[in-house]
Design an enzyme around this catalytic site. Structure first.
Site, PDB file in Angstrom:
ATOM      1  N   GLU A 410       0.830  -1.218   0.000  1.00 54.02           N
ATOM      2  CA  GLU A 410       0.000   0.000   0.000  1.00 54.02           C
ATOM      3  C   GLU A 410       0.859   1.261   0.000  1.00 54.02           C
ATOM      4  O   GLU A 410       0.465   2.285  -0.566  1.00 54.02           O
ATOM      5  CB  GLU A 410      -0.969  -0.006   1.189  1.00 54.02           C
ATOM      6  CG  GLU A 410      -1.959  -1.179   1.213  1.00 54.02           C
ATOM      7  CD  GLU A 410      -2.775  -1.330  -0.060  1.00 54.02           C
ATOM      8  OE1 GLU A 410      -2.969  -0.341  -0.787  1.00 54.02           O
ATOM      9  OE2 GLU A 410      -3.209  -2.468  -0.351  1.00 54.02           O
ATOM     10  N   HIS A 416       3.204   6.407  -5.097  1.00 53.88           N
ATOM     11  CA  HIS A 416       2.881   6.657  -6.508  1.00 53.88           C
ATOM     12  C   HIS A 416       1.905   7.846  -6.596  1.00 53.88           C
ATOM     13  O   HIS A 416       2.100   8.777  -7.371  1.00 53.88           O
ATOM     14  CB  HIS A 416       2.251   5.382  -7.083  1.00 53.88           C
ATOM     15  CG  HIS A 416       2.166   5.325  -8.578  1.00 53.88           C
ATOM     16  ND1 HIS A 416       1.613   4.269  -9.242  1.00 53.88           N
ATOM     17  CD2 HIS A 416       2.541   6.198  -9.543  1.00 53.88           C
ATOM     18  CE1 HIS A 416       1.664   4.483 -10.547  1.00 53.88           C
ATOM     19  NE2 HIS A 416       2.220   5.658 -10.755  1.00 53.88           N
TER      20      HIS A 416
HETATM   21 ZN   LIG Z   1      -2.631  -2.957  -4.956  1.00 55.39          ZN
END
Ligand SMILES: [Zn+2]
Length: 628
Positions: A410, A416
């Site tokens: 996660e 990201h």
């Molecule tokens: Zn994922």
């Protein structure tokens, strides 16, 4: 890395939480530092209310812009700006309400807020449904002209290029409206399947070795398939799939209905195949899908090597399909406090550079993550984000290695989001799904390599290596088998052939036996497992699962490049970070190519297979040492 040492009080609390029969703690008892800080989104619920009303006030202004896009490049920019601004604010309102509701699903006030936010999103969708068709109506020449005339439109280039790309598969406004009105009908197969298997299917009861009677629904099945006792697993497997077999005709009808809906939609939109239609959304060439299937076929011997290793470790004469989720090495009970998990992930991600690590460290300190389970909290784990604020993570952290790995996963998504949001305007901040799972899987890979470096004892090493191999078996081979089945059933419908329960059984059994080496004596797959297709909800998702396999392939390949980078250079890492900062400013396949993996070739797959074989070599060595 910190030692695997846990203060006794916290360990006890975590153990308590891990046992489902003991009620979890109330949220109010969870230390604040282990909860996410939703006040970063809205200081008070009044502030949220005001933001919701502000969005609602601006929605009619968007609807009123209809018909104005052609008037000038400047007007086009103003309209798109307003659309993005309102969408951004609406998303923040929605994210807050949904996370508040997830904290405690019993909280009716939060549930009501979530519903209001959802209604607002529906209103926003209706008020802006005209935008894409009107953009298409402008035509490619006019759009390119506007882009040249108005520099302020530059951030919208990817969006506008995508509109041009979609034009040949977009219908007239009337036909689009007709298709949209059919939308809910086309998902009937999926919704009947969901209701039946989720609520009404009469699951069997079996007696297990302890004398206990177990009702084998999906949750019980996933628990029992991993039980060490082989006889129990066999009883549970047989009963569970026999019940699906009893309903194979109905479940074939729901699946066939869904596949036929995909087929009707692709015909209406003038695609050659359902596969082409599904992959067109993310502009993924169908060759990549076929490449994956070819690569997996060519590398089935590597899967078979793994299966034989599993057989040897389990000490069984012949491996059978019921053995694939059982533990292969005695479970090493690694435990980590949330603080240790934070420290370990930060160390594991060091190959991604100081900037990455510092940002995540700050995120942990500033309470991006809601760690612990509590009464009423939503199950599972996710990362979510609000543009202009920061990402958030919901976990149900229980202190095991899987939980540490979930945090790594996660955190990959969160970083990201953080990097894309920091570098991109709102219109391109959201990254494509095809790359999303690369960012998360790559971090799991880095964690694995970091742990291997850090642990001394052979049992723990075997446990880590074994878990990693199981994961590759599952994400790379099993998901590709699903992808192959999914392609085959769509092709049958395209040719006008029926899909009965027995047809699907024959097709599925053939594939499973081929993948698992049934005829070669690698793994016994009994006839009753022919119906496993009926247990997999993903076949309703329209060519989704192949991305699990491509993501792990890309992630292993990229992580390899980053970890083996010659001293003094950071080219691989930098190229990867550039991808994380790119959002959706380009399509997934070119984004990955710039990051260092060309998914049109077999090279990344070969890299993943080389890693899998290296891990098996390591395990062979450890096992030989043990014997000697
Ligand atoms: Zn994922």
């Amino acid at each position: 890395m910190p030692k695997f040492r846990t203060p006794v009080a916290i360990l006890a609390a975590l153990a308590l939480l891990a046992s489902p029969s003991v009620p979890a703690v109330e949220r109010s008892q969870v230390p604040e530092r282990l909860t996410w800080n939703l006040a970063d989104l809205f200081k008070t619920q009044d502030a949220w209310d005001a933001a919701l009303k502000d969005v609602q006030r601006r929605i009619p202004r968007l609807a009123a812009l209809k018909g104005t896009l052609a008037s000038s490049a400047d007007q086009l920019k103003r309209a798109l700006d307003l659309w993005m601004e309102v969408s951004k604010d609406a998303a923040r309102v929605g994210v807050y309400a949904s996370m508040l509701a997830d904290q405690d699903t019993r909280d009716t006030k939060a549930a009501a807020m979530k519903q209001r936010a959802e209604q607002m999103q529906v209103d926003l969708g209706s008020a802006t449904a005209w935008i894409r068709p009107e953009l298409i109506g402008l035509g490619a020449d006019r759009i390119r002209g506007s882009l040249a005339a108005e520099a302020g439109l530059a951030p919208y280039r990817p969006l506008l290029d995508d509109v041009i790309r979609r034009a040949p598969h977009t219908l007239s406004a009337e036909d689009e409206a007709l298709l949209a009105s059919m939308g809910s009908v086309s998902d009937t197969g999926q919704s009947v399947y969901g209701t039946f298997t989720g609520a009404e299917m009469p699951f069997p009861e079996v007696k297990v070795s302890t004398g206990e009677t177990v009702r084998v629904d999906q949750a019980a099945f996933t628990k029992w398939r991993a039980e060490p006792n082989r006889a129990d697993r066999q009883v549970v497997y047989k009963a569970f799939f026999s019940r699906y077999h009893d309903f194979r005709r109905t479940l074939a009808a729901t699946l066939a209905g869904q596949v036929q809906a995909h087929d009707a939609a692709r015909k209406a939109r003038k695609f050659e195949s359902s596969l082409q239609s599904a992959l067109f959304n993310d502009n993924v060439p169908v060759e990549i899908y076929r490449q994956l299937l070819d690569d997996v076929h060519a590398n089935l011997p590597t899967l078979h090597r793994y299966l034989k290793l599993r057989q040897r470790l389990m000490g069984v004469d012949k491996l059978s399909y019921e053995d694939l989720y059982a533990p292969i090495v005695p479970k090493v009970d690694l435990r980590f406090t949330p603080e240790e998990a934070q420290a370990i992930t930060l160390e594991a991600f060091e190959p991604l550079g100081p900037e990455y690590v510092a940002a995540l460290k700050k995120g942990y300190a500033e309470r991006w993550v809601d760690f612990l389970p509590s009464t009423g909290k939503r199950q599972g784990a996710y990362s979510n984000g609000a543009y202009g604020v920061h990402p958030f993570q919901l976990l149900n952290y229980n202190g095991r290695y899987e939980d540490l790995s979930t945090l790594a996963h996660e955190s990959g998504h969160s970083m990201h989001t953080y990097l894309s949001d920091s570098a991109q305007p709102y219109v391109t901040h959201d990254y494509p799904i095809f790359v999303a799972e690369v960012a998360s899987t790559l971090n799991e890979n880095l964690l694995f390599h970091h742990m291997l470096k850090s642990v001394g004892d052979d049992d723990t090493r075997l446990f880590l290596l074994g878990s990693y191999l199981d994961n590759l078996r599952h994400t790379l081979f099993r998901q590709t088998l699903f992808a192959e089945f999914e392609l085959a059933i769509h092709q049958r419908v395209e040719k006008g052939e029926p899909l009965t329960g027995d047809d699907l059984n024959t097709l599925y059994l053939g594939l499973v036996r081929k993948y698992y080496g049934h005829d070669a004596g690698v793994c016994q797959v009994d006839d009753v497992y022919a119906v496993e297709w009926a247990y997999i909800p993903h076949f309703y998702y329209d060519f989704y699962v192949y991305q699990y396999a491509t993501s792990v392939v890309a992630a292993v390949s990229l992580a390899n490049g980053i970890l083996t980078e010659p001293q003094g250079t950071t080219a691989s890492r930098d190229a990867y970070l550039t991808m994380l900062k790119s959002g959706s400013s380009d399509y997934a396949v070119p984004l990955l190519e710039k990051a260092g993996v060309n998914m049109r070739t077999s090279a990344p797959f070969q890299a993943a297979m080389a890693e899998m074989n290296r891990i098996m070599d390591d395990m062979d060595r450890l096992l030989a040492k043990r014997k000697g």
